[in-house]
Scaffold this motif. Structure first.
Motif, short mmCIF file in Angstrom:
data_model
loop_
_atom_site.label_atom_id
_atom_site.label_comp_id
_atom_site.label_asym_id
_atom_site.label_seq_id
_atom_site.Cartn_x
_atom_site.Cartn_y
_atom_site.Cartn_z
N GLU A 183 14.59 11.79 18.69
CA GLU A 183 14.53 12.44 19.99
C GLU A 183 14.62 11.40 21.12
N LYS A 184 13.90 10.33 20.94
CA LYS A 184 13.87 9.29 21.98
C LYS A 184 15.26 8.66 22.17
N LYS A 185 15.94 8.41 21.07
CA LYS A 185 17.27 7.80 21.19
C LYS A 185 18.22 8.73 21.94
N ILE A 186 18.12 10.02 21.66
CA ILE A 186 19.02 10.96 22.34
C ILE A 186 18.67 11.05 23.82
N LYS A 187 17.37 11.09 24.11
CA LYS A 187 16.98 11.19 25.52
C LYS A 187 17.32 9.93 26.31
N SER A 188 17.43 8.80 25.61
CA SER A 188 17.79 7.55 26.31
C SER A 188 19.29 7.28 26.28
N ALA A 189 20.08 8.23 25.81
CA ALA A 189 21.53 8.00 25.72
C ALA A 189 22.11 7.69 27.10
N VAL A 190 23.07 6.78 27.10
CA VAL A 190 23.74 6.42 28.35
C VAL A 190 24.65 7.56 28.80
N THR A 191 24.55 7.93 30.07
CA THR A 191 25.48 8.95 30.60
C THR A 191 26.30 8.31 31.71
N ASP A 192 26.21 8.82 32.94
CA ASP A 192 26.91 8.18 34.06
C ASP A 192 26.21 8.58 35.35
N SER A 193 26.69 8.08 36.47
CA SER A 193 25.98 8.31 37.73
C SER A 193 26.41 9.61 38.41
N ASP A 194 27.33 10.29 37.75
CA ASP A 194 27.79 11.59 38.22
C ASP A 194 26.72 12.63 37.81
N THR A 195 26.90 13.90 38.15
CA THR A 195 25.89 14.87 37.71
C THR A 195 26.52 16.08 37.01
N VAL A 196 27.84 16.03 36.82
CA VAL A 196 28.51 17.21 36.27
C VAL A 196 28.68 17.09 34.75
N LYS A 215 34.02 10.02 31.18
CA LYS A 215 32.62 10.41 30.98
C LYS A 215 32.30 10.35 29.48
N ALA A 216 32.39 9.12 28.95
CA ALA A 216 32.28 8.95 27.50
C ALA A 216 30.91 9.37 26.96
N GLY A 217 29.85 9.01 27.67
CA GLY A 217 28.50 9.31 27.19
C GLY A 217 28.24 10.81 27.13
N VAL A 218 28.52 11.50 28.23
CA VAL A 218 28.31 12.95 28.29
C VAL A 218 29.20 13.66 27.26
N SER A 219 30.44 13.20 27.14
CA SER A 219 31.36 13.83 26.20
C SER A 219 30.88 13.67 24.76
N ASN A 220 30.30 12.50 24.48
CA ASN A 220 29.76 12.28 23.13
C ASN A 220 28.62 13.25 22.84
#
Ligand code: TRP
Length: 333
Positions: free
Chosen positions: A217-230, A238-243
């Motif tokens: 759970e912690k690893k998923i919650k700490s996943a890198v996303t981006d500074s956008d919000t969509v 948007k590699a992180g969000v897409s993953n």
């Protein structure tokens, strides 16, 4: 009519399979069972090339076996076996070594990359002959196809070349196997470095299925996303969000488009919460099954022995044809 045979293998080099192993390859191993006569091998001899601690190697082999069963590979239907328990792998390897050119082996890109990284002095000869052992793994069982990832393509080509060479130099003994390159349905990447493939060499970005549920759970919650919000699917920008969307999509069976619609207007935190929920639920069930199997070591060892015996029956038949074809004198009955 009997089902066509496939063979594949996985090295016991970690204490747990990770989500990328599961979604990239092992899920496919499970589903192939309905159409194929499956031989699945735990490649402990290959794992020896990286000189593991003996206790680790033994533990990882047992855990790998238990995990394959927990994922739904049925040992009564498929043949799951441990490479070192079938002595024919080493025997056929010698014959195939004598059929492989030094230059040919020296052109294997995985060997070149690994040995270049480590330097010659810390590279063992086992790493050099690794692809010949792999060819033996395959050809012993006369499979029609070998499901592997793109990174194994060159090893499969060598296997085919060796089979054709043996058949034309000596006698038609081997089925020439097709590479069945599995295009991962979803590309699962590293949670911390979402442009790189998920791999155990990056502990915080890799979801080990036997990790404590809290860690997952912690690893998923700490996943890198981006500074956008969509929340949108765009693997390039948007590699992180897409993953995260890919993981959720394959684990839940919902299409990416429907997920993007469902999350419209929501923040990344909501997406992560749902990914964590789905992955943790999967891991919980998986861990219960694995622990149940590991709790009864006698039964586990009985299953392994049975699989290895079944494999050895096929392998011995091939080696005896090979030995006779090359001119080794029969040892009699
Ligand atoms: N080299 C393969 C890998 O690292 C593992 C392997 C060993 C294998 N023997 C095999 C795969 C035979 C397919 C067939 O993934």
């Amino acid at each position: 009519m009997s089902k066509p045979r496939v063979l594949s293998g996985i090295q016991p080099t970690a204490d747990s399979f990770h989500l990328g192993n599961y979604l990239g390859a092992l899920r496919n191993w499970v589903s192939m069972q309905s159409e194929f006569d499956c031989f699945y091998m735990i490649a402990d001899m290959h794992a020896l090339t990286v000189s593991p601690d003996p206790k680790d190697l033994e533990h990882r082999t047992l855990v790998s076996y238990a995990q394959l069963v927990a994922l739904g590979i049925d040992p009564a239907d498929s043949t799951i076996f441990v490479q070192s328990q079938v002595s024919e792998h080493a025997e056929l390897m010698w014959v195939l070594s004598c059929l492989t050119g030094f230059g040919e082996a020296n052109r294997m890109t995985q060997f070149k990359d690994k040995s270049a990284k480590q330097g010659n002095d810390s590279t063992n000869v086992g790493l050099f002959t690794y692809p010949i052992l792999q060819a033996s793994d395959i050809l012993l069982y006369q499979p029609k196809a070998v499901p592997v990832g793109e990174d194994q393509r060159q090893h499969l080509e060598l296997t085919r070349d060796l089979a054709l060479r043996f058949n034309s130099r000596y006698k038609e003994v081997f089925t020439v196997p097709e590479a069945h390159i599995v295009k991962a349905t979803a590309k699962i990447t590293d949670l911390q470095e979402p442009t790189a493939k998920m791999s155990k060499s990056s502990p915080t970005g890799c979801l080990m299925l036997l990790d404590p549920l809290k860690t997952i759970e912690k690893k998923i919650k700490s996943a890198v996303t981006d500074s956008d919000t969509v929340i949108a699917f765009d693997p390039v920008n948007k590699a992180g969000v897409s993953n995260l969307l890919s993981i959720l999509s394959v684990m839940s069976g919902h299409s990416i488009e429907s997920l993007v619609r469902e999350f419209e207007g929501q923040m990344y935190g909501a997406l992560k919460t749902q990914v964590a929920e789905v992955v943790v639920a999967f891991a919980e069930d998986y861990q219960n099954k694995v622990n149940g199997l590991l709790a009864d070591k006698a039964e586990l060892s009985r299953l392994m022995t049975e699989g290895s015996k079944r494999a050895a029956g096929v392998a011995a038949d091939t080696v005896s044809k090979v030995y006779s074809a090359v001119g080794f004198v029969s040892r009699g009955k």
